[in-house]
Scaffold this motif. Structure first.
Motif, PDB file in Angstrom:
ATOM      1  N   GLN A 365     -31.389 173.671 -26.683  1.00 18.80           N
ATOM      2  CA  GLN A 365     -32.456 173.733 -25.677  1.00 18.80           C
ATOM      3  C   GLN A 365     -32.223 172.707 -24.579  1.00 18.80           C
ATOM      4  O   GLN A 365     -32.436 172.991 -23.391  1.00 18.80           O
ATOM      5  CB  GLN A 365     -33.808 173.501 -26.348  1.00 18.80           C
ATOM      6  CG  GLN A 365     -34.986 173.603 -25.394  1.00 18.80           C
ATOM      7  CD  GLN A 365     -36.301 173.766 -26.134  1.00 18.80           C
ATOM      8  OE1 GLN A 365     -36.678 174.852 -26.537  1.00 18.80           O
ATOM      9  NE2 GLN A 365     -36.998 172.652 -26.317  1.00 18.80           N
ATOM     10  N   SER A 366     -31.748 171.525 -24.972  1.00 16.58           N
ATOM     11  CA  SER A 366     -31.467 170.485 -23.993  1.00 16.58           C
ATOM     12  C   SER A 366     -30.348 170.921 -23.045  1.00 16.58           C
ATOM     13  O   SER A 366     -30.442 170.728 -21.819  1.00 16.58           O
ATOM     14  CB  SER A 366     -31.067 169.195 -24.708  1.00 16.58           C
ATOM     15  OG  SER A 366     -30.720 168.184 -23.782  1.00 16.58           O
ATOM     16  N   ASN A 367     -29.318 171.556 -23.610  1.00 15.91           N
ATOM     17  CA  ASN A 367     -28.211 172.037 -22.774  1.00 15.91           C
ATOM     18  C   ASN A 367     -28.664 173.126 -21.814  1.00 15.91           C
ATOM     19  O   ASN A 367     -28.254 173.158 -20.646  1.00 15.91           O
ATOM     20  CB  ASN A 367     -27.081 172.566 -23.665  1.00 15.91           C
ATOM     21  CG  ASN A 367     -26.373 171.466 -24.423  1.00 15.91           C
ATOM     22  OD1 ASN A 367     -26.399 170.305 -24.004  1.00 15.91           O
ATOM     23  ND2 ASN A 367     -25.736 171.817 -25.523  1.00 15.91           N
ATOM     24  N   ILE A 368     -29.502 174.017 -22.304  1.00 15.67           N
ATOM     25  CA  ILE A 368     -30.009 175.099 -21.463  1.00 15.67           C
ATOM     26  C   ILE A 368     -30.821 174.539 -20.304  1.00 15.67           C
ATOM     27  O   ILE A 368     -30.681 174.964 -19.151  1.00 15.67           O
ATOM     28  CB  ILE A 368     -30.862 176.082 -22.305  1.00 15.67           C
ATOM     29  CG1 ILE A 368     -29.966 176.853 -23.286  1.00 15.67           C
ATOM     30  CG2 ILE A 368     -31.618 177.052 -21.405  1.00 15.67           C
ATOM     31  CD1 ILE A 368     -30.739 177.664 -24.309  1.00 15.67           C
ATOM     32  N   GLU A 369     -31.653 173.554 -20.587  1.00 17.38           N
ATOM     33  CA  GLU A 369     -32.487 172.958 -19.540  1.00 17.38           C
ATOM     34  C   GLU A 369     -31.645 172.214 -18.516  1.00 17.38           C
ATOM     35  O   GLU A 369     -31.896 172.282 -17.307  1.00 17.38           O
ATOM     36  CB  GLU A 369     -33.514 172.016 -20.175  1.00 17.38           C
ATOM     37  CG  GLU A 369     -34.584 172.744 -20.985  1.00 17.38           C
ATOM     38  CD  GLU A 369     -35.472 171.790 -21.776  1.00 17.38           C
ATOM     39  OE1 GLU A 369     -35.154 170.577 -21.800  1.00 17.38           O
ATOM     40  OE2 GLU A 369     -36.462 172.258 -22.360  1.00 17.38           O
ATOM     41  N   GLU A 370     -30.611 171.502 -18.997  1.00 16.18           N
ATOM     42  CA  GLU A 370     -29.734 170.774 -18.085  1.00 16.18           C
ATOM     43  C   GLU A 370     -28.982 171.739 -17.169  1.00 16.18           C
ATOM     44  O   GLU A 370     -28.850 171.502 -15.965  1.00 16.18           O
ATOM     45  CB  GLU A 370     -28.740 169.925 -18.871  1.00 16.18           C
ATOM     46  CG  GLU A 370     -29.363 168.702 -19.534  1.00 16.18           C
ATOM     47  CD  GLU A 370     -28.347 167.920 -20.338  1.00 16.18           C
ATOM     48  OE1 GLU A 370     -27.136 168.242 -20.256  1.00 16.18           O
ATOM     49  OE2 GLU A 370     -28.749 166.975 -21.042  1.00 16.18           O
ATOM     50  N   GLN A 371     -28.488 172.804 -17.763  1.00 13.26           N
ATOM     51  CA  GLN A 371     -27.742 173.788 -16.981  1.00 13.26           C
ATOM     52  C   GLN A 371     -28.649 174.458 -15.948  1.00 13.26           C
ATOM     53  O   GLN A 371     -28.248 174.693 -14.799  1.00 13.26           O
ATOM     54  CB  GLN A 371     -27.125 174.830 -17.906  1.00 13.26           C
ATOM     55  CG  GLN A 371     -26.011 174.279 -18.780  1.00 13.26           C
ATOM     56  CD  GLN A 371     -25.558 175.271 -19.839  1.00 13.26           C
ATOM     57  OE1 GLN A 371     -26.066 176.390 -19.902  1.00 13.26           O
ATOM     58  NE2 GLN A 371     -24.620 174.868 -20.680  1.00 13.26           N
ATOM     59  N   ALA A 372     -29.887 174.759 -16.369  1.00 16.25           N
ATOM     60  CA  ALA A 372     -30.814 175.427 -15.457  1.00 16.25           C
ATOM     61  C   ALA A 372     -31.199 174.525 -14.287  1.00 16.25           C
ATOM     62  O   ALA A 372     -31.351 174.986 -13.142  1.00 16.25           O
ATOM     63  CB  ALA A 372     -32.062 175.864 -16.217  1.00 16.25           C
ATOM     64  N   SER A 373     -31.347 173.225 -14.557  1.00 19.87           N
ATOM     65  CA  SER A 373     -31.785 172.309 -13.508  1.00 19.87           C
ATOM     66  C   SER A 373     -30.754 172.166 -12.395  1.00 19.87           C
ATOM     67  O   SER A 373     -31.103 171.935 -11.236  1.00 19.87           O
ATOM     68  CB  SER A 373     -32.090 170.928 -14.106  1.00 19.87           C
ATOM     69  OG  SER A 373     -30.900 170.341 -14.632  1.00 19.87           O
ATOM     70  N   GLY A 374     -29.483 172.300 -12.733  1.00 21.16           N
ATOM     71  CA  GLY A 374     -28.452 172.162 -11.715  1.00 21.16           C
ATOM     72  C   GLY A 374     -27.942 173.483 -11.183  1.00 21.16           C
ATOM     73  O   GLY A 374     -27.080 173.510 -10.281  1.00 21.16           O
ATOM     74  N   ASP A 376     -29.396 175.983  -9.381  1.00 21.35           N
ATOM     75  CA  ASP A 376     -29.734 176.340  -8.000  1.00 21.35           C
ATOM     76  C   ASP A 376     -28.818 175.617  -7.014  1.00 21.35           C
ATOM     77  O   ASP A 376     -28.339 176.210  -6.026  1.00 21.35           O
ATOM     78  CB  ASP A 376     -31.193 176.001  -7.703  1.00 21.35           C
ATOM     79  CG  ASP A 376     -32.166 176.930  -8.410  1.00 21.35           C
ATOM     80  OD1 ASP A 376     -31.718 178.002  -8.858  1.00 21.35           O
ATOM     81  OD2 ASP A 376     -33.357 176.574  -8.513  1.00 21.35           O
ATOM     82  N   GLU A 377     -28.577 174.340  -7.269  1.00 24.50           N
ATOM     83  CA  GLU A 377     -27.695 173.575  -6.378  1.00 24.50           C
ATOM     84  C   GLU A 377     -26.272 174.126  -6.419  1.00 24.50           C
ATOM     85  O   GLU A 377     -25.603 174.230  -5.377  1.00 24.50           O
ATOM     86  CB  GLU A 377     -27.703 172.106  -6.783  1.00 24.50           C
ATOM     87  CG  GLU A 377     -26.848 171.230  -5.862  1.00 24.50           C
ATOM     88  CD  GLU A 377     -26.873 169.767  -6.269  1.00 24.50           C
ATOM     89  OE1 GLU A 377     -26.074 168.992  -5.707  1.00 24.50           O
ATOM     90  OE2 GLU A 377     -27.687 169.414  -7.150  1.00 24.50           O
ATOM     91  N   GLN A 378     -25.802 174.507  -7.603  1.00 20.95           N
ATOM     92  CA  GLN A 378     -24.456 175.053  -7.740  1.00 20.95           C
ATOM     93  C   GLN A 378     -24.323 176.384  -6.995  1.00 20.95           C
ATOM     94  O   GLN A 378     -23.301 176.647  -6.341  1.00 20.95           O
ATOM     95  CB  GLN A 378     -24.112 175.235  -9.224  1.00 20.95           C
ATOM     96  CG  GLN A 378     -23.955 173.921  -9.972  1.00 20.95           C
ATOM     97  CD  GLN A 378     -23.837 174.122 -11.486  1.00 20.95           C
ATOM     98  OE1 GLN A 378     -24.042 175.225 -11.985  1.00 20.95           O
ATOM     99  NE2 GLN A 378     -23.518 173.048 -12.200  1.00 20.95           N
ATOM    100  N   ILE A 379     -25.351 177.207  -7.082  1.00 24.90           N
ATOM    101  CA  ILE A 379     -25.327 178.490  -6.385  1.00 24.90           C
ATOM    102  C   ILE A 379     -25.309 178.267  -4.873  1.00 24.90           C
ATOM    103  O   ILE A 379     -24.555 178.912  -4.124  1.00 24.90           O
ATOM    104  CB  ILE A 379     -26.538 179.350  -6.792  1.00 24.90           C
ATOM    105  CG1 ILE A 379     -26.409 179.763  -8.268  1.00 24.90           C
ATOM    106  CG2 ILE A 379     -26.652 180.587  -5.905  1.00 24.90           C
ATOM    107  CD1 ILE A 379     -27.633 180.463  -8.805  1.00 24.90           C
ATOM    108  N   THR A 380     -26.145 177.326  -4.410  1.00 29.94           N
ATOM    109  CA  THR A 380     -26.183 177.016  -2.977  1.00 29.94           C
ATOM    110  C   THR A 380     -24.821 176.534  -2.492  1.00 29.94           C
ATOM    111  O   THR A 380     -24.336 176.951  -1.428  1.00 29.94           O
ATOM    112  CB  THR A 380     -27.257 175.952  -2.689  1.00 29.94           C
ATOM    113  OG1 THR A 380     -28.530 176.446  -3.097  1.00 29.94           O
ATOM    114  CG2 THR A 380     -27.296 175.607  -1.204  1.00 29.94           C
TER     115      THR A 380
END
Length: 393
Positions: A365-374, A376-380
């Motif tokens: 769950q921690s990994n999923i949250e970390e990946q999700a938080s970054g 949008d910036e990666q897509i941009t």
């Protein structure tokens, strides 16, 4: 015990189907009502023994599913089940309540439909009926990944909350190196069916010899009534030559030896078999001493059964779990080709596999949250130029 058995999701449906098959193959009487419920129409077509009119598709009108499954999303599995609650309630009106002692809801805990929808169904059943609702949950193997571990860790909590007792089977403990994926599941489904039917069908009259010390539904309900997580032990032993001769497998000539010797041998054999069951592979590995209650069923030809052996086995198990809440009974089967001991250990509290599962789930769950938080910036960064000179169309 007489059950209404409902398999939920792909794994749960296959196990329910195997239970019906094993029950028929062994001449036992357990299921008074069987059904499977799924969000994927294609999986319902793979069922062999449960009637087509007892195969229920849910979520087919929802845009996120449309009859193609919950996509390993337990939140969606739960929501689809709640949405179709009225249809499920109408279907459940067909359960012969006058002829059942309990419900059994079966689900795989690592996916989406069974892990999320199964507890919701259990909640519906408890709201509508007075009969106990038990769960049978299957933990994923470690190689199924972090998402499956996260789903299972959450689902264990939900099943434990919404059922009167949860029996657990750990796929990881039963996986063998030589198994193909499909072959491994088939083998474990058979092992689950054998243990569930042998344990829960004991005491039901189905033409077999009447037991001297029969189990009945109240004994099983009493053992499971403490809630929590339960695990099942099982062991088999070959029949004595004398028993085989009496069955006509070898000859009709009786073996030598005194009845006193035979009784003593049977007592020792039964006692040893129960000990071997408890000390061998459980459906979910656990510290036996942490169990609150236990129930023993020894099944086989009448000549192989021993009340003295059962008493000794019960006394030994009472000492092992430090409890007087141990029930024991026999299940005579004239045509059985082995002697078996099945032991239900209820409300075990020391279960390393579940502890480890929770740890894996927290990490996942921690990994999923970390990946999700970054993300949008990666897509941009991916779709825009470095100097931001380009405008989107």
């Amino acid at each position: 015990m007489k059950l209404a058995v409902i398999g939920f999701g792909n794994a749960g449906s296959k196990i329910a189907d195997r239970i019906v098959e094993y029950e028929a193959d062994t001449g036992r009487s357990l299921c008074r009502f069987t059904a499977v419920i799924n969000t994927a129409s294609i999986d319902l077509k793979k069922i062999d023994y449960i009637p087509k009119d007892h195969r229920v598709l849910i979520g087919q009108t929802d845009e996120r599913s449309k009859g193609h499954g919950a996509g390993a999303d337990p939140e969606l599995g739960a929501e689809l089940t709640r949405q179709d609650k009225p249809e499920l309630a109408r279907f459940l009106d067909g359960v012969p309540l006058h002829d059942i002692d309990a419900f059994l809801v079966i689900g795989g805990l690592g996916g989406g439909t069974g892990s999320g929808g199964g507890p919701v169904l259990a909640e519906i059943l408890r709201e509508r009926y007075d009969e106990p609702v038990y769960g049978l949950g299957v933990l994923p193997s470690r190689d199924e990944g972090g998402r499956a571990s996260l789903n299972a860790a959450r689902s264990v909590q939900s099943y434990a909350d919404q059922t009167d007792g949860l029996m657990v089977f750990d796929n990881n403990a039963w996986k063998e190196g030589s198994d193909t994926v499909e072959g491994g599941y088939e083998r474990t489904n058979y092992e689950i069916a054998k243990r569930v039917v042998t344990l829960l069908a004991a005491g039901e009259y189905d033409g077999s010899t009447v037991s001297e010390n029969a189990m009945d539904s109240s004994d099983i309900n009493r053992t499971l009534a403490v809630g929590g997580v339960s695990t099942i032990a099982y062991a088999e032993a070959e029949l004595d030559d004398a028993t085989r001769r009496q069955q006509g497998l070898l000859s009709r000539v009786r073996s030598g030896g005194s009845s006193e010797d035979g009784n003593a041998n049977s007592a020792t054999k039964v006692h040893s078999l129960v000990r071997r069951a408890v000390q061998s592979r459980l459906t979910c590995p656990a510290d036996v001493a942490s169990a609150e209650r236990a129930l023993i069923v020894v099944s086989g030809p009448p000549s192989e059964l021993s009340q003295k052996g059962l008493v000794r086995a019960r006394q030994w198990l009472e000492a092992e779990i430090d409890s007087v809440e141990v029930l024991a009974g026999d299940d005579p089967r004239k045509s059985a080709d082995s002697l078996s001991a099945t032991v239900l250990l209820s409300n075990v509290t020391e279960v390393p596999r579940i502890d480890r599962l929770q740890e894996q789930a927290v990490d996942a769950q921690s990994n999923i949250e970390e990946q999700a938080s970054g993300r949008d910036e990666q897509i941009t960064n991916l779709v825009t130029d470095a100097d931001d000179k380009l405008d989107p169309i």
